[in-house]
Scaffold this motif. Structure first.
Motif, mmCIF file in Angstrom:
data_model
loop_
_atom_site.group_PDB
_atom_site.id
_atom_site.type_symbol
_atom_site.label_atom_id
_atom_site.label_comp_id
_atom_site.label_asym_id
_atom_site.label_seq_id
_atom_site.Cartn_x
_atom_site.Cartn_y
_atom_site.Cartn_z
ATOM 1 N N GLN A 46 35.178 38.114 53.907
ATOM 2 C CA GLN A 46 35.095 37.931 52.453
ATOM 3 C C GLN A 46 36.064 38.854 51.735
ATOM 4 O O GLN A 46 36.256 40.001 52.119
ATOM 5 C CB GLN A 46 33.675 38.207 51.976
ATOM 6 C CG GLN A 46 33.468 38.016 50.471
ATOM 7 C CD GLN A 46 32.021 38.261 50.072
ATOM 8 O OE1 GLN A 46 31.113 38.135 50.902
ATOM 9 N NE2 GLN A 46 31.797 38.594 48.811
ATOM 10 N N GLN A 47 36.665 38.344 50.683
ATOM 11 C CA GLN A 47 37.567 39.166 49.879
ATOM 12 C C GLN A 47 36.775 39.968 48.864
ATOM 13 O O GLN A 47 35.866 39.445 48.207
ATOM 14 C CB GLN A 47 38.590 38.294 49.152
ATOM 15 C CG GLN A 47 39.615 39.104 48.358
ATOM 16 C CD GLN A 47 40.718 38.247 47.756
ATOM 17 O OE1 GLN A 47 40.701 37.021 47.897
ATOM 18 N NE2 GLN A 47 41.675 38.870 47.105
ATOM 19 N N LEU A 48 37.120 41.245 48.747
ATOM 20 C CA LEU A 48 36.475 42.094 47.751
ATOM 21 C C LEU A 48 36.983 41.729 46.362
ATOM 22 O O LEU A 48 38.096 41.191 46.215
ATOM 23 C CB LEU A 48 36.781 43.563 48.032
ATOM 24 C CG LEU A 48 36.217 44.166 49.329
ATOM 25 C CD1 LEU A 48 36.742 45.580 49.514
ATOM 26 C CD2 LEU A 48 34.701 44.176 49.291
ATOM 27 N N PRO A 49 36.207 42.009 45.329
ATOM 28 C CA PRO A 49 36.713 41.819 43.965
ATOM 29 C C PRO A 49 37.981 42.665 43.759
ATOM 30 O O PRO A 49 38.271 43.572 44.542
ATOM 31 C CB PRO A 49 35.557 42.327 43.090
ATOM 32 C CG PRO A 49 34.345 42.218 43.951
ATOM 33 C CD PRO A 49 34.812 42.495 45.349
ATOM 34 N N SER A 50 38.700 42.383 42.696
ATOM 35 C CA SER A 50 39.906 43.167 42.400
ATOM 36 C C SER A 50 39.532 44.639 42.226
ATOM 37 O O SER A 50 38.379 44.964 41.933
ATOM 38 C CB SER A 50 40.570 42.663 41.127
ATOM 39 O OG SER A 50 39.771 42.987 39.992
ATOM 40 N N GLU A 51 40.480 45.522 42.451
ATOM 41 C CA GLU A 51 40.198 46.959 42.343
ATOM 42 C C GLU A 51 39.638 47.316 40.976
ATOM 43 O O GLU A 51 38.710 48.119 40.863
ATOM 44 C CB GLU A 51 41.469 47.760 42.641
ATOM 45 C CG GLU A 51 41.908 47.688 44.098
ATOM 46 C CD GLU A 51 43.127 48.535 44.372
ATOM 47 O OE1 GLU A 51 43.715 49.085 43.393
ATOM 48 O OE2 GLU A 51 43.507 48.666 45.546
ATOM 49 N N THR A 52 40.182 46.710 39.930
ATOM 50 C CA THR A 52 39.710 47.000 38.568
ATOM 51 C C THR A 52 38.269 46.553 38.382
ATOM 52 O O THR A 52 37.424 47.296 37.879
ATOM 53 C CB THR A 52 40.603 46.305 37.528
ATOM 54 O OG1 THR A 52 41.953 46.791 37.670
ATOM 55 C CG2 THR A 52 40.126 46.613 36.121
ATOM 56 N N ASP A 53 37.974 45.315 38.816
ATOM 57 C CA ASP A 53 36.618 44.775 38.653
ATOM 58 C C ASP A 53 35.601 45.571 39.475
ATOM 59 O O ASP A 53 34.507 45.894 38.992
ATOM 60 C CB ASP A 53 36.572 43.305 39.071
ATOM 61 C CG ASP A 53 37.280 42.397 38.071
ATOM 62 O OD1 ASP A 53 37.560 42.868 36.947
ATOM 63 O OD2 ASP A 53 37.559 41.239 38.424
ATOM 64 N N LEU A 54 35.959 45.888 40.719
ATOM 65 C CA LEU A 54 35.026 46.598 41.592
ATOM 66 C C LEU A 54 34.791 48.020 41.093
ATOM 67 O O LEU A 54 33.667 48.527 41.113
ATOM 68 C CB LEU A 54 35.562 46.607 43.024
ATOM 69 C CG LEU A 54 34.597 47.090 44.117
ATOM 70 C CD1 LEU A 54 33.282 46.329 44.057
ATOM 71 C CD2 LEU A 54 35.242 46.933 45.491
#
Length: 250
Positions: A46-54
């Protein structure tokens, strides 16, 4: 408690909720994301959310998140692709988690393990009491489903995930946001250690304890629920300390 408030009390919501306290944030992010993967809230590939969102979800700076991702990459839990379609992806195998957890256990002192056990003893007892007093039938149904999942587990990865989710969902059943977050934090630290193959936890035996615990919760027997939760926690930590002592003798 309103339906809107109860929606916020979920395993995923607790795992990705803003970090609290003033300890090292990078370590806390590593533990949170490891917990999400260990619990199966985030799946392999699974791909993690974008760095900003996470970073916003966890309430940390993007720099802190990037430092945590570096650690996770070094541990083999996450890998990063560059360019179009790139991002950070989960790549954790059972072997990676076992090796990482065993190394972490060897770095912990006996006092640290006992302190961690004391904290979980206190939280598990309180969770059981309030789950018995406040649990709804829908919550109890989820706990029974997770108990069956643990009993039917054919490998330690699925057993660990069912067990951890059970304890977090029991905190959800207690209708306490703080206890749910505390349980998530404890599962982040303890889950992979407790289900190391060398501890030889038996999924069927642990599921029997869970079944008795759910029965007590459904009967609203908070004293029995507390007794069962505390006894299980104490027994597991005792075994973990014994393993740590065995490793130090080698």
């Amino acid at each position: 408690m309103s339906q809107q408030q109860r929606v916020g009390l979920t395993a995923l919501g607790a795992v990705l909720s803003p970090l609290e306290g003033c300890g090292p944030k990078t370590d806390a992010v590593v533990q949170r994301l490891s917990a999400a993967i260990s619990l199966g809230v985030m799946a392999d590939g699974q791909q993690l959310p974008s760095e900003t969102d996470l970073a916003n979800q966890l309430g940390v700076s993007t720099m802190t998140l990037r430092e945590a991702l570096v650690v996770l990459r070094q541990q083999g839990i996450v890998h990063t692709k560059r360019g179009r379609g790139g991002g950070s992806f989960i790549s954790a195998s059972a072997e990676v988690f076992e090796n990482t957890s065993l190394a972490r256990l060897q770095q912990m002192s006996i006092q640290e393990l006992r302190d961690l056990g004391d904290e979980h003893f206190a939280v598990a007892g309180a969770v059981a009491v309030f789950a018995a007093r406040r649990g709804l039938q829908a919550d109890i149904a989820r706990l029974r489903a997770l108990t069956d999942r643990l009993k039917d587990s054919t490998d330690l990865v699925s057993a660990r995930r069912a067990d951890s989710r059970f304890h977090i969902e029991m905190a959800v059943c207690a209708q306490s946001t703080r206890l749910t977050r505390a349980e998530v934090g404890l599962q982040a630290e303890l889950s992979a250690l407790l289900w190391l193959p060398r501890l030889e936890l038996d999924p069927a035996a642990e599921a029997t304890v869970h079944c008795d615990l759910v029965d007590a919760i459904e009967r609203e027997d908070d004293a029995r629920a507390r007794e069962l939760a505390e006894s299980q926690t104490e027994s597991r930590i005792r075994r973990l300390v014994a393993l740590r002592l065995e490793l130090s003798d080698r």
